[in-house]
Write a protein that holds these residues in place. Structure first.
Motif, PDB file in Angstrom:
ATOM      1  N   UNK A 137       0.840  -1.201   0.000  1.00 55.11           N
ATOM      2  CA  UNK A 137       0.000   0.000   0.000  1.00 55.11           C
ATOM      3  C   UNK A 137       0.874   1.251   0.000  1.00 55.11           C
ATOM      4  N   UNK A 138       1.954   1.223   0.780  1.00 55.97           N
ATOM      5  CA  UNK A 138       2.871   2.367   0.792  1.00 55.97           C
ATOM      6  C   UNK A 138       3.503   2.567  -0.579  1.00 55.97           C
ATOM      7  N   UNK A 139       3.884   1.454  -1.234  1.00 60.35           N
ATOM      8  CA  UNK A 139       4.472   1.563  -2.572  1.00 60.35           C
ATOM      9  C   UNK A 139       3.460   2.130  -3.557  1.00 60.35           C
ATOM     10  N   UNK A 140       2.169   1.734  -3.423  1.00 60.82           N
ATOM     11  CA  UNK A 140       1.129   2.271  -4.303  1.00 60.82           C
ATOM     12  C   UNK A 140       0.929   3.766  -4.068  1.00 60.82           C
ATOM     13  N   UNK A 141       1.035   4.196  -2.795  1.00 64.68           N
ATOM     14  CA  UNK A 141       0.893   5.626  -2.494  1.00 64.68           C
ATOM     15  C   UNK A 141       2.052   6.422  -3.097  1.00 64.68           C
ATOM     16  N   UNK A 142       3.252   5.867  -3.008  1.00 65.72           N
ATOM     17  CA  UNK A 142       4.405   6.564  -3.622  1.00 65.72           C
ATOM     18  C   UNK A 142       4.215   6.688  -5.129  1.00 65.72           C
ATOM     19  N   UNK A 143       3.736   5.605  -5.748  1.00 62.44           N
ATOM     20  CA  UNK A 143       3.505   5.639  -7.197  1.00 62.44           C
ATOM     21  C   UNK A 143       2.457   6.684  -7.542  1.00 62.44           C
ATOM     22  N   UNK A 144       1.395   6.756  -6.738  1.00 63.18           N
ATOM     23  CA  UNK A 144       0.332   7.736  -7.001  1.00 63.18           C
ATOM     24  C   UNK A 144       0.867   9.159  -6.914  1.00 63.18           C
ATOM     25  N   UNK A 145       1.719   9.444  -5.925  1.00 61.16           N
ATOM     26  CA  UNK A 145       2.286  10.799  -5.797  1.00 61.16           C
ATOM     27  C   UNK A 145       3.173  11.133  -6.999  1.00 61.16           C
ATOM     28  N   UNK A 146       3.955  10.171  -7.451  1.00 55.10           N
ATOM     29  CA  UNK A 146       4.828  10.426  -8.608  1.00 55.10           C
ATOM     30  C   UNK A 146       4.004  10.710  -9.856  1.00 55.10           C
ATOM     31  N   UNK A 147       2.940   9.928 -10.052  1.00 56.07           N
ATOM     32  CA  UNK A 147       2.102  10.124 -11.231  1.00 56.07           C
ATOM     33  C   UNK A 147       1.371  11.461 -11.160  1.00 56.07           C
ATOM     34  N   UNK A 148       0.915  11.814  -9.935  1.00 57.78           N
ATOM     35  CA  UNK A 148       0.236  13.109  -9.799  1.00 57.78           C
ATOM     36  C   UNK A 148       1.190  14.255 -10.093  1.00 57.78           C
ATOM     37  N   UNK A 149       2.432  14.135  -9.613  1.00 54.52           N
ATOM     38  CA  UNK A 149       3.412  15.193  -9.891  1.00 54.52           C
ATOM     39  C   UNK A 149       3.735  15.250 -11.371  1.00 54.52           C
ATOM     40  N   UNK A 150       3.817  14.095 -12.024  1.00 56.42           N
ATOM     41  CA  UNK A 150       4.091  14.073 -13.459  1.00 56.42           C
ATOM     42  C   UNK A 150       2.956  14.722 -14.238  1.00 56.42           C
ATOM     43  N   UNK A 151       1.719  14.437 -13.830  1.00 56.03           N
ATOM     44  CA  UNK A 151       0.577  15.029 -14.507  1.00 56.03           C
ATOM     45  C   UNK A 151       0.497  16.532 -14.278  1.00 56.03           C
ATOM     46  N   UNK A 152       0.907  16.975 -13.080  1.00 63.17           N
ATOM     47  CA  UNK A 152       0.842  18.413 -12.785  1.00 63.17           C
ATOM     48  C   UNK A 152       1.956  19.161 -13.454  1.00 63.17           C
TER      49      UNK A 152
END
Length: 317
Positions: free
Chosen positions: A302-317
């Protein structure tokens, strides 16, 4: 009767013997429209060509085609010839060392004697087909034969096995079954030195020798399920179990059996078990499947999924 007619009748007799395990002389005579004596003469002609035709007398006796000391010419009908030719073309790019070359030799012989109409059909199938396979690991054909005989005859096998971390150790096993995936071959066997079931990759085996020690087959797990669990979980640092909101059949189309194990769950969900050495890598590949997911274990995923989500959100922003 002409030589051509006799030859045609003998070939028809061969086709009948290949079609069914046993025939009486009267049945063969009725099929061929000849006497029992003619059947006996034609059987002798087949034997002279190398076909081992066995005969049993008395009630329930008859003729049957057995295994001989050499491989005589085969008689194939149209469907069998097409299926064999297509299979040989596929095998020419296989993972058994030397099998590709042998398949091409056999295909050239079959193509030479195949009627033009069948040859055209085979080439049409081949021309309209592409094979999508990953790079495989070649396995020595002699190793395959040795292990297959050992499984059949229930004899122990001795070999040197290359460990993942390097080095080789001698192992003695009681083989049960070989399991092939799209890329590799595996052996499920009882390891006598460790007193437990083990999975071995055939391409890591060296000096494979069948001993003269016969063993009594013991109760064993399902070979396919056992090998799948071994190759998808045991070699990895982490084992992830995730519920996916998708039919199990759809997930199996996306996840090969040597990569992950898919089990039915309830209400349109299934459970995917997959191994990996890096949790971030696992999170990325599970997300790429494109289904709603619920992590069952390990919690760190779950922690790894949260890290991935933050990276993708930053990439999209």
């Amino acid at each position: 009767m002409s030589v051509e007619a006799t030859t045609e009748r003998v070939l028809r007799l061969l086709g009948l013997l290949q079609r069914r395990s046993s025939w009486t002389a009267a049945e063969l005579a009725a099929e061929l429209g000849v006497t029992d004596r003619s059947v006996r003469r034609d059987v002798e002609r087949l034997r002279a060509l190398g076909y081992p035709v066995h005969a049993a007398s008395g009630v329930g006796g008859g003729y049957r085609l057995g295994a001989g000391t050499r491989l005589p010419p085969l008689l194939l009908d149209d469907d069998e010839a097409i299926a064999t030719a297509v299979s040989l073309r596929m095998a020419s790019g296989g993972t058994v060392a030397g099998a590709g070359e042998a398949a091409l030799r056999a295909l050239s012989k079959l193509d030479q004697v195949m009627p033009p109409r069948l040859r055209a059909e085979v080439r049409a199938v081949h021309g309209a087909t592409e094979t999508l396979v990953g790079p495989g690991v070649e396995v020595d054909a002699e190793v395959l034969v040795t292990l297959a005989r050992a499984c059949r005859d229930a004899v122990r096998v001795r070999f040197r096995y290359a460990a993942r971390g390097g080095g080789e150790r001698e192992r003695t096993v009681e083989p049960v079954r070989m399991v092939a995936t799209a890329r590799r071959w595996y052996l499920m066997a009882w390891d006598t030195g460790r007193g437990d079931w083990r999975t071995f990759r055939l391409d890591r085996m060296r000096d494979v020798t069948a001993t003269t020690w016969h063993f009594r087959p013991r109760e064993h797990p399902d070979p396919v399920a056992y090998v799948q669990r071994s190759v998808t979980a045991a070699p990895y640092r982490h084992l992830a179990r995730v519920r996916l909101h998708a039919p199990s059949g759809r997930v199996r189309e996306l996840v090969p059996p040597q990569v992950g194990r898919v089990e039915d769950d309830r209400d349109g969900w299934c459970v995917l078990s997959v191994g990996g050495d890096d949790l971030d890598w696992l999170a990325m590949h599970i997300a790429r499947l494109g289904f709603a997911a619920e992590v069952l274990e390990p919690p760190e995923l779950r922690d790894a999924a949260a890290r991935l989500a933050r990276r993708l959100a930053a990439m999209a922003g």
